[in-house]
Design a protein around this motif. Structure first.
Motif, mmCIF file in Angstrom:
data_model
loop_
_atom_site.group_PDB
_atom_site.id
_atom_site.type_symbol
_atom_site.label_atom_id
_atom_site.label_comp_id
_atom_site.label_asym_id
_atom_site.label_seq_id
_atom_site.Cartn_x
_atom_site.Cartn_y
_atom_site.Cartn_z
ATOM 1 N N ALA A 51 17.558 -22.609 13.054
ATOM 2 C CA ALA A 51 18.722 -21.988 12.436
ATOM 3 C C ALA A 51 19.816 -23.023 12.263
ATOM 4 C CB ALA A 51 19.224 -20.822 13.277
ATOM 5 N N ILE A 52 20.710 -22.732 11.325
ATOM 6 C CA ILE A 52 21.826 -23.631 11.047
ATOM 7 C C ILE A 52 23.076 -22.802 10.825
ATOM 8 C CG2 ILE A 52 21.293 -23.707 8.571
ATOM 9 C CD1 ILE A 52 22.144 -26.715 8.693
ATOM 10 N N SER A 53 24.182 -23.250 11.374
ATOM 11 C CA SER A 53 25.448 -22.526 11.235
ATOM 12 C C SER A 53 25.940 -22.585 9.794
ATOM 13 C CB SER A 53 26.492 -23.118 12.171
ATOM 14 O OG SER A 53 26.753 -24.470 11.817
ATOM 15 N N TRP A 54 26.929 -21.768 9.501
ATOM 16 C CA TRP A 54 27.415 -21.671 8.128
ATOM 17 C C TRP A 54 28.030 -22.979 7.648
ATOM 18 C CZ3 TRP A 54 32.736 -21.740 6.711
ATOM 19 C CH2 TRP A 54 33.632 -21.756 7.794
ATOM 20 N N THR A 55 28.571 -23.763 8.564
ATOM 21 C CA THR A 55 29.137 -25.067 8.184
ATOM 22 C C THR A 55 28.083 -26.157 8.136
ATOM 23 O OG1 THR A 55 29.557 -25.672 10.470
ATOM 24 C CG2 THR A 55 31.318 -24.475 9.292
ATOM 25 N N GLY A 56 26.942 -25.890 8.750
ATOM 26 C CA GLY A 56 25.933 -26.929 8.885
ATOM 27 C C GLY A 56 26.143 -27.804 10.106
ATOM 28 N N GLY A 57 27.182 -27.514 10.865
ATOM 29 C CA GLY A 57 27.517 -28.367 11.987
ATOM 30 C C GLY A 57 26.691 -28.136 13.238
ATOM 31 N N ARG A 58 26.015 -27.016 13.301
ATOM 32 C CA ARG A 58 25.189 -26.745 14.469
ATOM 33 C C ARG A 58 23.804 -26.333 14.025
ATOM 34 N NH1 ARG A 58 25.224 -22.067 19.081
ATOM 35 N NH2 ARG A 58 23.868 -23.171 20.517
ATOM 36 N N THR A 59 22.804 -26.893 14.689
ATOM 37 C CA THR A 59 21.410 -26.526 14.436
ATOM 38 C C THR A 59 20.730 -26.186 15.758
ATOM 39 O OG1 THR A 59 20.720 -28.848 14.535
ATOM 40 C CG2 THR A 59 21.198 -27.945 12.351
ATOM 41 N N VAL A 60 19.783 -25.272 15.674
ATOM 42 C CA VAL A 60 19.049 -24.833 16.856
ATOM 43 C C VAL A 60 17.568 -24.774 16.483
ATOM 44 C CG1 VAL A 60 18.757 -22.980 18.546
ATOM 45 C CG2 VAL A 60 21.014 -23.451 17.609
ATOM 46 N N TYR A 61 16.701 -25.172 17.427
ATOM 47 C CA TYR A 61 15.264 -25.205 17.140
ATOM 48 C C TYR A 61 14.472 -24.536 18.255
ATOM 49 C CZ TYR A 61 16.607 -28.740 13.732
ATOM 50 O OH TYR A 61 17.194 -29.400 12.690
ATOM 51 N N CYS A 85 14.941 -22.750 0.579
ATOM 52 C CA CYS A 85 15.362 -21.355 0.514
ATOM 53 C C CYS A 85 16.569 -21.303 -0.409
ATOM 54 C CB CYS A 85 15.708 -20.842 1.897
ATOM 55 S SG CYS A 85 16.442 -19.195 1.915
ATOM 56 N N ALA A 86 16.362 -20.779 -1.587
ATOM 57 C CA ALA A 86 17.429 -20.684 -2.570
ATOM 58 C C ALA A 86 18.075 -19.310 -2.491
ATOM 59 C CB ALA A 86 16.875 -20.925 -3.968
ATOM 60 N N ALA A 87 19.395 -19.298 -2.443
ATOM 61 C CA ALA A 87 20.126 -18.045 -2.290
ATOM 62 C C ALA A 87 20.937 -17.716 -3.532
ATOM 63 C CB ALA A 87 21.057 -18.130 -1.092
ATOM 64 N N SER A 88 21.077 -16.449 -3.779
ATOM 65 C CA SER A 88 21.947 -15.980 -4.848
ATOM 66 C C SER A 88 22.651 -14.733 -4.359
ATOM 67 C CB SER A 88 21.151 -15.681 -6.114
ATOM 68 O OG SER A 88 20.184 -14.674 -5.874
ATOM 69 N N GLY A 89 23.715 -14.372 -5.053
ATOM 70 C CA GLY A 89 24.467 -13.203 -4.628
ATOM 71 C C GLY A 89 25.793 -13.599 -4.024
ATOM 72 N N ARG A 90 26.116 -12.990 -2.917
ATOM 73 C CA ARG A 90 27.400 -13.257 -2.282
ATOM 74 C C ARG A 90 27.464 -14.685 -1.741
ATOM 75 N NH1 ARG A 90 29.099 -8.380 1.533
ATOM 76 N NH2 ARG A 90 31.059 -9.504 1.391
ATOM 77 N N THR A 91 28.623 -15.109 -1.339
ATOM 78 C CA THR A 91 28.851 -16.496 -0.944
ATOM 79 C C THR A 91 27.925 -16.911 0.187
ATOM 80 O OG1 THR A 91 31.162 -16.182 -1.514
ATOM 81 C CG2 THR A 91 30.597 -18.146 -0.266
ATOM 82 N N PHE A 92 26.922 -17.666 -0.176
ATOM 83 C CA PHE A 92 25.896 -18.057 0.794
ATOM 84 C C PHE A 92 26.461 -18.946 1.882
ATOM 85 C CE2 PHE A 92 21.822 -18.572 2.406
ATOM 86 C CZ PHE A 92 21.469 -19.898 2.519
ATOM 87 N N SER A 93 27.470 -19.724 1.549
ATOM 88 C CA SER A 93 28.011 -20.659 2.526
ATOM 89 C C SER A 93 28.667 -19.956 3.710
ATOM 90 C CB SER A 93 29.030 -21.587 1.855
ATOM 91 O OG SER A 93 30.087 -20.828 1.301
ATOM 92 N N SER A 94 28.871 -18.643 3.613
ATOM 93 C CA SER A 94 29.477 -17.894 4.711
ATOM 94 C C SER A 94 28.450 -17.326 5.681
ATOM 95 C CB SER A 94 30.308 -16.737 4.147
ATOM 96 O OG SER A 94 31.366 -17.219 3.370
ATOM 97 N N TYR A 95 27.197 -17.648 5.481
ATOM 98 C CA TYR A 95 26.137 -17.062 6.296
ATOM 99 C C TYR A 95 25.461 -18.094 7.193
ATOM 100 C CZ TYR A 95 26.353 -12.833 3.480
ATOM 101 O OH TYR A 95 26.773 -11.681 2.874
ATOM 102 N N THR A 96 25.178 -17.692 8.412
ATOM 103 C CA THR A 96 24.236 -18.430 9.246
ATOM 104 C C THR A 96 22.858 -18.239 8.629
ATOM 105 O OG1 THR A 96 25.525 -18.047 11.244
ATOM 106 C CG2 THR A 96 23.183 -18.542 11.522
ATOM 107 N N THR A 97 22.046 -19.288 8.634
ATOM 108 C CA THR A 97 20.723 -19.193 8.027
ATOM 109 C C THR A 97 19.655 -19.651 9.001
ATOM 110 O OG1 THR A 97 21.742 -19.711 5.904
ATOM 111 C CG2 THR A 97 19.365 -19.749 5.997
ATOM 112 N N GLY A 98 18.556 -18.927 9.008
ATOM 113 C CA GLY A 98 17.465 -19.265 9.909
ATOM 114 C C GLY A 98 16.121 -19.276 9.209
ATOM 115 N N TRP A 99 15.183 -19.930 9.839
ATOM 116 C CA TRP A 99 13.780 -19.910 9.417
ATOM 117 C C TRP A 99 12.962 -19.262 10.536
ATOM 118 C CZ3 TRP A 99 11.742 -21.069 4.730
ATOM 119 C CH2 TRP A 99 12.509 -21.839 3.855
#
Length: 125
Positions: free
Chosen positions: A50-60, A22-36
């Protein structure tokens, strides 16, 4: 605004692996929680991972736990979903979504603000 573009889907046999991107563009992507999420024909869109904005937490979701792995590379503005041991029931359109930085209800599709157009994964038996 964040634009999301998924890739990596395809037609595969059961048991093999795929990696979605999932490639992102636009505003600072690293500030977003991301999910599939995924949606099979005739079914509602369901949470996958899903993965937290830091990458430190994942949920399945229970249905993919132990087989799928979500990860992110904030320097590349990309989130990945590694899918191992694919099953026919994994067949669906897979969507990437971005939500608030401190999102806690990861599995709630209504909590996400931005969505990609989806990539199809078809697993044959």
């Amino acid at each position: 605004q964040v634009q999301l573009v998924e890739s990596g889907g395809g037609l595969v046999q059961a048991g093999v692996s795929l990696r979605l991107s999932c490639a992102a563009s636009g505003r600072t992507f690293s500030s977003y929680t991301t999910g599939w999420f995924r949606q099979a024909p005739g079914k509602e869109r369901e949470f996958v991972a899903a993965i937290s904005w830091t990458g430190g937490r994942t949920v399945y979701a229970d249905s993919v736990k132990g087989r799928f792995t979500i990860s992110r590379d904030n320097a590349m503005n990309t989130v990945y979903l590694r899918m191992n041991s694919l099953k026919p029931e994994d067949t669906a359109a897979y969507y990437c979504a971005a939500g608030p930085k401190y999102l806690i209800n990861y599995d709630d599709r209504g909590a996400y603000d931005y969505w990609g157009q989806g990539t199809q994964v078809t697993v044959s038996s």
